[in-house]
Design an enzyme around this catalytic site. Sequence first.
Site, PDB file in Angstrom:
ATOM      1  N   HIS A 271      29.509  40.111  71.160  1.00 49.26           N
ATOM      2  CA  HIS A 271      29.963  39.568  72.452  1.00 49.26           C
ATOM      3  C   HIS A 271      30.915  40.557  73.135  1.00 49.26           C
ATOM      4  CE1 HIS A 271      28.166  35.668  72.824  1.00 49.26           C
ATOM      5  NE2 HIS A 271      28.653  35.214  71.696  1.00 49.26           N
TER       6      HIS A 271
ATOM      7  N   GLU B 271      24.296  34.307  74.388  1.00 50.15           N
ATOM      8  CA  GLU B 271      24.304  33.967  72.961  1.00 50.15           C
ATOM      9  C   GLU B 271      23.102  34.582  72.252  1.00 50.15           C
ATOM     10  OE1 GLU B 271      26.615  32.452  71.143  1.00 50.15           O
ATOM     11  OE2 GLU B 271      27.871  32.381  72.930  1.00 50.15           O
TER      12      GLU B 271
ATOM     13  N   HIS C 130      28.016  38.682  65.200  1.00 49.74           N
ATOM     14  CA  HIS C 130      27.697  37.987  66.454  1.00 49.74           C
ATOM     15  C   HIS C 130      28.897  38.024  67.406  1.00 49.74           C
ATOM     16  CE1 HIS C 130      25.993  34.746  69.003  1.00 49.74           C
ATOM     17  NE2 HIS C 130      27.242  34.338  69.071  1.00 49.74           N
ATOM     18  N   GLU C 131      30.089  37.754  66.893  1.00 53.14           N
ATOM     19  CA  GLU C 131      31.292  37.752  67.732  1.00 53.14           C
ATOM     20  C   GLU C 131      31.626  39.166  68.221  1.00 53.14           C
ATOM     21  OE1 GLU C 131      32.406  35.018  68.768  1.00 53.14           O
ATOM     22  OE2 GLU C 131      31.280  33.751  67.376  1.00 53.14           O
TER      23      GLU C 131
END
Length: 310
Positions: free
Chosen positions: A176, A228, A172-173
């Site tokens: 980004h 997100e 997920h990071e």
Amino acid sequence: MQFISQRMWPIRRLSLGTRTQTRLFNNRPPYQRFNNKQKFWQTRTFWYTTGTGTVCGAIYYQSHLEDSPTGRRRFINVSSAEETQLGASAYLQTMATYRFQIVPHTSPVSQYVHKVAHRIIRAANIPGSWEIHVINSREKNAFVLPGNKIFVFSGLLSVANTEDALATVLAHEIAHVFARHSAEKLSAAKALQLLYIFVSLFVDPSAAEMGRSMATLLVELPNSRQCEQEADEIGLEFMARACYDPHQAVELWQRMQENEQMVPQLLSTHPSTAKRIENIRNMVPKALMKKEASCPPNDLTQTFFKQLGL
């Protein structure tokens, strides 16, 4: 008679003075209280300037629209070099803040996090070097900075207690950074700041403050939640390419839901956990297809039997 005319002279003079005053009163300029002038925003110049600025702004906005990795249209006017520079500055500040809590790279915990992160980075085929740090803290969180800088709080490992769960967070990071969400948010912030300055200077400072609050509620927070959700989608694909189990993402967020403080989604930078779990469930089938296309046959066999519940 002479006596009477002398007595009448002041009256005659008074009458002449009265007529003069009346004439002057009738010829006076229109009354303006406190000499108030027409406000600038009521002038033609203001509206000509505003119209020209709006047209130029619309052209500039359209010329800086681009597609995100998922095909979402977004405005970005921050270059990759600017983004990296800002990330480098934030990195130094973060390292200074947690300088006594950074876990050494030789630590087993740090090596474990590095192993999972680099497996995802290789699978996602993202170029560039990465800095990955573990912070000794009970906080259950992780974050990323522009320029490929990942920070993981050790408390997160109590919830992300499997390699697949940790892969969910790290993917997920990494997503980004891959989607340049920092540049997107910086671009939106710059555009809104220009709007606040214009309203404050030419309309009303109080209106600018009200507009700032409304923009936060109606533009910035929804955009953050959108980023997100996009990072969840891209991250799920990345972890699947790295042969991690996408189903573990749902289980991770169910555990996170048990430890979170409820905040209304409207006032949050993130989607509600319940909504997030629902979205990830819908994304899992697509991620499994990516996994089947990327992983060796032995992993495919395990996935098949897991789906059968065997």
